[in-house]
Design a protein around this motif. Structure first.
Motif, PDB file in Angstrom:
ATOM      1  N   SER A   1     -53.473 -23.580  87.528  1.00 55.40           N
ATOM      2  CA  SER A   1     -53.073 -22.702  86.432  1.00 55.40           C
ATOM      3  C   SER A   1     -54.304 -21.968  85.930  1.00 55.40           C
ATOM      4  CB  SER A   1     -52.402 -23.478  85.295  1.00 55.40           C
ATOM      5  OG  SER A   1     -53.260 -24.469  84.769  1.00 55.40           O
ATOM      6  N   GLN A   2     -54.089 -20.889  85.229  1.00 55.54           N
ATOM      7  CA  GLN A   2     -55.194 -20.055  84.773  1.00 55.54           C
ATOM      8  C   GLN A   2     -56.182 -20.865  83.925  1.00 55.54           C
ATOM      9  OE1 GLN A   2     -53.796 -16.374  83.269  1.00 55.54           O
ATOM     10  NE2 GLN A   2     -55.786 -15.414  83.457  1.00 55.54           N
ATOM     11  N   ASP A   3     -55.635 -21.680  83.049  1.00 56.86           N
ATOM     12  CA  ASP A   3     -56.434 -22.625  82.286  1.00 56.86           C
ATOM     13  C   ASP A   3     -55.573 -23.856  82.055  1.00 56.86           C
ATOM     14  OD1 ASP A   3     -55.955 -20.365  79.543  1.00 56.86           O
ATOM     15  OD2 ASP A   3     -54.673 -22.011  80.180  1.00 56.86           O
ATOM     16  N   SER A   4     -56.060 -24.783  81.240  1.00 57.37           N
ATOM     17  CA  SER A   4     -55.373 -26.084  81.150  1.00 57.37           C
ATOM     18  C   SER A   4     -54.047 -26.026  80.384  1.00 57.37           C
ATOM     19  CB  SER A   4     -56.302 -27.111  80.509  1.00 57.37           C
ATOM     20  OG  SER A   4     -56.679 -26.671  79.224  1.00 57.37           O
ATOM     21  N   VAL A   5     -53.714 -24.859  79.808  1.00 52.37           N
ATOM     22  CA  VAL A   5     -52.404 -24.752  79.139  1.00 52.37           C
ATOM     23  C   VAL A   5     -51.507 -23.704  79.806  1.00 52.37           C
ATOM     24  CG1 VAL A   5     -53.326 -25.529  76.922  1.00 52.37           C
ATOM     25  CG2 VAL A   5     -53.213 -23.073  77.421  1.00 52.37           C
ATOM     26  N   GLY A   6     -51.979 -23.143  80.891  1.00 51.58           N
ATOM     27  CA  GLY A   6     -51.247 -22.066  81.552  1.00 51.58           C
ATOM     28  C   GLY A   6     -50.131 -22.541  82.466  1.00 51.58           C
ATOM     29  N   THR A   7     -49.351 -21.596  82.936  1.00 53.24           N
ATOM     30  CA  THR A   7     -48.253 -21.868  83.854  1.00 53.24           C
ATOM     31  C   THR A   7     -48.798 -22.427  85.158  1.00 53.24           C
ATOM     32  OG1 THR A   7     -46.942 -20.098  82.885  1.00 53.24           O
ATOM     33  CG2 THR A   7     -46.352 -20.790  85.121  1.00 53.24           C
ATOM     34  N   GLN A   8     -48.194 -23.520  85.610  1.00 53.03           N
ATOM     35  CA  GLN A   8     -48.673 -24.191  86.816  1.00 53.03           C
ATOM     36  C   GLN A   8     -47.904 -23.706  88.044  1.00 53.03           C
ATOM     37  OE1 GLN A   8     -49.033 -28.482  86.394  1.00 53.03           O
ATOM     38  NE2 GLN A   8     -49.621 -28.258  84.241  1.00 53.03           N
TER      39      GLN A   8
END
Lengths: 112, 111
Positions: free
Chosen positions: A94-101
């Protein structure tokens, strides 16, 4: 392009073997994940890397050892596995640790 | 708790609409997702909805979100045999930083 690739597709190993699973993405994502999935069950989170540092380890046995050599690659080193470790191992990024996987196709592992 | 709940099975006839339902627990979730998994394959992101939306439409897919009841649904119009798969609902838990999956709904499409 939202592609995550995983190798190998299939792996058969004995309980004394050492093997590695590989995952790669070229989307510039900075978070990468390993999941384990048993047949017809949801994926179970194993590890999360964020900016190449291990940020979550879901109490996974030490016979599974993750490694993130750079921001595009994620490995899972396997040693002395048990038959109950047979499963589909999925990588995601994902783009970062809260982004869409986004998930890869998985490696189907059989431990004999 | 962290439960995301889905019914396990759904069977429809080709050409009908399918509705897959999901209930979630974390009212602070920002994004809710639907993933599709065909036999032997990985998870394919189908669609997602931001928590401040009520509905999202994408071709044959319609997602409805009822925040009050913490209920999410996925409607597939004109269901085809190629839609046969397991569909996972998932919510992102901001506090734990993890994606929480439902048990998956196995959709069977009969010709």
């Amino acid at each position: 392009d939202t592609e995550v690739t995983q190798t190998p597709k299939h792996l058969v190993m004995g309980m004394t073997n050492k093997k590695s699973l590989k995952c790669e993405q070229h989307m510039g994502h900075r978070a990468m994940y390993w999941y384990k999935q048993k047949a017809k069950k949801p994926p179970e989170l194993m590890f999360v890397y964020s900016y190449e540092k291990l940020s979550i380890n879901e109490s996974v046995p030490s016979r599974f050892s993750p490694e993130c050599p750079n921001s595009s690659l994620l490995n899972l080193h396997l040693h002395a596995l048990q038959p109950e470790d047979s499963a589909l191992y999925l990588c995601a990024s994902s783009q970062d640790s809260v982004g869409t996987q986004y998930f890869g196709p998985g490696t189907r592992l059989l431990v004999l | 708790g962290e439960d995301v709940e889905q019914s396990l099975f759904l069977s429809v006839r080709e050409g009908d609409s399918s509705v897959i339902n999901c209930t979630y627990t974390d009212s602070s979730s920002t994004y809710l997702y639907w993933y599709k998994q065909e036999p032997g394959a990985g998870l394919q992101l189908l669609t997602y909805i931001f928590s401040n939306m009520d509905m999202k439409q994408d071709q044959r897919l319609t997602v409805l979100l009822n925040k009050k009841d913490k209920h999410l649904s996925l409607r597939i119009a004109d269901t085809q045999t190629g839609d046969s798969a397991i569909y996972f609902c998932a919510e992102f838990h901001n506090q734990g930083g993890k994606l929480i999956f439902g048990q998956g709904t196995e959709l069977s499409v009969k010709p």
